[in-house]
Design a protein around this motif. Sequence first.
Motif, PDB file in Angstrom:
ATOM      1  N   ALA A  98      41.777  28.836  38.784  1.00 16.20           N
ATOM      2  CA  ALA A  98      42.444  30.125  38.540  1.00 16.20           C
ATOM      3  C   ALA A  98      43.484  30.343  39.630  1.00 16.20           C
ATOM      4  O   ALA A  98      43.179  30.306  40.817  1.00 16.20           O
ATOM      5  N   ASP A  99      44.722  30.549  39.216  1.00 15.14           N
ATOM      6  CA  ASP A  99      45.827  30.743  40.145  1.00 15.14           C
ATOM      7  C   ASP A  99      45.866  32.209  40.559  1.00 15.14           C
ATOM      8  O   ASP A  99      45.720  33.099  39.732  1.00 15.14           O
ATOM      9  N   ALA A 100      46.088  32.444  41.830  1.00 16.78           N
ATOM     10  CA  ALA A 100      46.065  33.810  42.356  1.00 16.78           C
ATOM     11  C   ALA A 100      47.456  34.422  42.429  1.00 16.78           C
ATOM     12  O   ALA A 100      47.685  35.345  43.212  1.00 16.78           O
ATOM     13  N   ILE A 101      48.384  33.950  41.644  1.00 19.15           N
ATOM     14  CA  ILE A 101      49.757  34.459  41.684  1.00 19.15           C
ATOM     15  C   ILE A 101      49.824  35.959  41.396  1.00 19.15           C
ATOM     16  O   ILE A 101      50.455  36.698  42.145  1.00 19.15           O
ATOM     17  N   PRO A 102      49.188  36.465  40.336  1.00 21.80           N
ATOM     18  CA  PRO A 102      49.295  37.919  40.083  1.00 21.80           C
ATOM     19  C   PRO A 102      48.708  38.765  41.213  1.00 21.80           C
ATOM     20  O   PRO A 102      49.297  39.770  41.601  1.00 21.80           O
ATOM     21  N   GLU A 103      47.573  38.342  41.756  1.00 20.82           N
ATOM     22  CA  GLU A 103      46.956  39.096  42.842  1.00 20.82           C
ATOM     23  C   GLU A 103      47.817  39.053  44.095  1.00 20.82           C
ATOM     24  O   GLU A 103      47.991  40.056  44.777  1.00 20.82           O
ATOM     25  N   ASN A 104      48.367  37.868  44.394  1.00 17.68           N
ATOM     26  CA  ASN A 104      49.241  37.749  45.566  1.00 17.68           C
ATOM     27  C   ASN A 104      50.508  38.583  45.393  1.00 17.68           C
ATOM     28  O   ASN A 104      50.961  39.229  46.339  1.00 17.68           O
ATOM     29  N   ALA A 105      51.082  38.564  44.216  1.00 16.01           N
ATOM     30  CA  ALA A 105      52.293  39.347  43.954  1.00 16.01           C
ATOM     31  C   ALA A 105      51.997  40.836  44.092  1.00 16.01           C
ATOM     32  O   ALA A 105      52.802  41.589  44.669  1.00 16.01           O
ATOM     33  N   GLN A 106      50.857  41.265  43.589  1.00 15.60           N
ATOM     34  CA  GLN A 106      50.481  42.673  43.688  1.00 15.60           C
ATOM     35  C   GLN A 106      50.269  43.067  45.151  1.00 15.60           C
ATOM     36  O   GLN A 106      50.681  44.150  45.579  1.00 15.60           O
ATOM     37  N   HIS A 107      49.653  42.179  45.929  1.00 15.02           N
ATOM     38  CA  HIS A 107      49.439  42.435  47.354  1.00 15.02           C
ATOM     39  C   HIS A 107      50.773  42.540  48.096  1.00 15.02           C
ATOM     40  O   HIS A 107      50.975  43.450  48.915  1.00 15.02           O
ATOM     41  N   ILE A 108      51.696  41.629  47.794  1.00 14.86           N
ATOM     42  CA  ILE A 108      53.012  41.651  48.435  1.00 14.86           C
ATOM     43  C   ILE A 108      53.774  42.916  48.053  1.00 14.86           C
ATOM     44  O   ILE A 108      54.432  43.535  48.896  1.00 14.86           O
ATOM     45  N   GLU A 109      53.680  43.332  46.782  1.00 16.35           N
ATOM     46  CA  GLU A 109      54.330  44.580  46.355  1.00 16.35           C
ATOM     47  C   GLU A 109      53.778  45.772  47.126  1.00 16.35           C
ATOM     48  O   GLU A 109      54.519  46.665  47.531  1.00 16.35           O
ATOM     49  N   GLY A 110      52.466  45.785  47.345  1.00 13.30           N
ATOM     50  CA  GLY A 110      51.854  46.866  48.120  1.00 13.30           C
ATOM     51  C   GLY A 110      52.345  46.880  49.559  1.00 13.30           C
ATOM     52  O   GLY A 110      52.624  47.946  50.120  1.00 13.30           O
ATOM     53  N   LEU A 111      52.449  45.691  50.156  1.00 16.38           N
ATOM     54  CA  LEU A 111      52.941  45.607  51.533  1.00 16.38           C
ATOM     55  C   LEU A 111      54.396  46.048  51.634  1.00 16.38           C
ATOM     56  O   LEU A 111      54.777  46.740  52.588  1.00 16.38           O
ATOM     57  N   LEU A 112      55.210  45.670  50.655  1.00 19.53           N
ATOM     58  CA  LEU A 112      56.613  46.092  50.660  1.00 19.53           C
ATOM     59  C   LEU A 112      56.745  47.603  50.491  1.00 19.53           C
ATOM     60  O   LEU A 112      57.592  48.237  51.133  1.00 19.53           O
ATOM     61  N   ALA A 113      55.923  48.187  49.640  1.00 24.13           N
ATOM     62  CA  ALA A 113      55.960  49.641  49.456  1.00 24.13           C
ATOM     63  C   ALA A 113      55.545  50.353  50.744  1.00 24.13           C
ATOM     64  O   ALA A 113      56.152  51.368  51.128  1.00 24.13           O
ATOM     65  N   GLU A 114      54.539  49.826  51.430  1.00 25.28           N
ATOM     66  CA  GLU A 114      54.095  50.414  52.691  1.00 25.28           C
ATOM     67  C   GLU A 114      55.197  50.302  53.756  1.00 25.28           C
ATOM     68  O   GLU A 114      55.454  51.254  54.498  1.00 25.28           O
ATOM     69  N   ALA A 115      55.856  49.147  53.820  1.00 21.07           N
ATOM     70  CA  ALA A 115      56.950  48.969  54.778  1.00 21.07           C
ATOM     71  C   ALA A 115      58.097  49.918  54.476  1.00 21.07           C
ATOM     72  O   ALA A 115      58.700  50.495  55.396  1.00 21.07           O
ATOM     73  N   HIS A 116      58.406  50.106  53.193  1.00 23.47           N
ATOM     74  CA  HIS A 116      59.480  51.036  52.800  1.00 23.47           C
ATOM     75  C   HIS A 116      59.134  52.467  53.222  1.00 23.47           C
ATOM     76  O   HIS A 116      59.987  53.209  53.718  1.00 23.47           O
TER      77      HIS A 116
END
Length: 148
Positions: free
Chosen positions: A95-113
């Motif tokens: 199982a590839d974790a691409i969706p979970e990783n992308a969601q995590h990165i989106e959360g980090l970017l929103a927090e940084a913004h």
Amino acid sequence: MVDQARARKMADRIKEIVAKRLDKGLRDPRLGFVTITDVRVTGDLQHASIFYTVYGTDQERADSAAALKAATGMLRTEVGRNITARLTPSLEFIADAIPENAQHIEGLLAEAHARDAEVESLAKSASYAGEEDPYVKPRQADEDDDED
């Protein structure tokens, strides 16, 4: 000796074969909307790791993983029929974790913004603690000093 170009070509071919077979459909009702994201073949062409994602809930992911595990033998037979290699590689579905990783990165970017916006608002209302220009400037010679 490892031939990386041959391993890449075989990985691409295996990806096509498995994706087409999954697109045609398996007779397993547990199989959900599966997307093959990547295939990696070892240098000796004996083992293929197939990375996939499943759209849906955690239960649908678990059901699809069980369906793929059950269909591994049939998919390996399909791969063996369609590749030109002496030995058919064993297949492993991961199982590839691409969706979970992308969601995590989106959360980090929103927090940084949000933090950047907070710092910007603090900077707009900030004032100097002392003088605006704290550096000592050389004294200007007064005209009175020159007359002496």
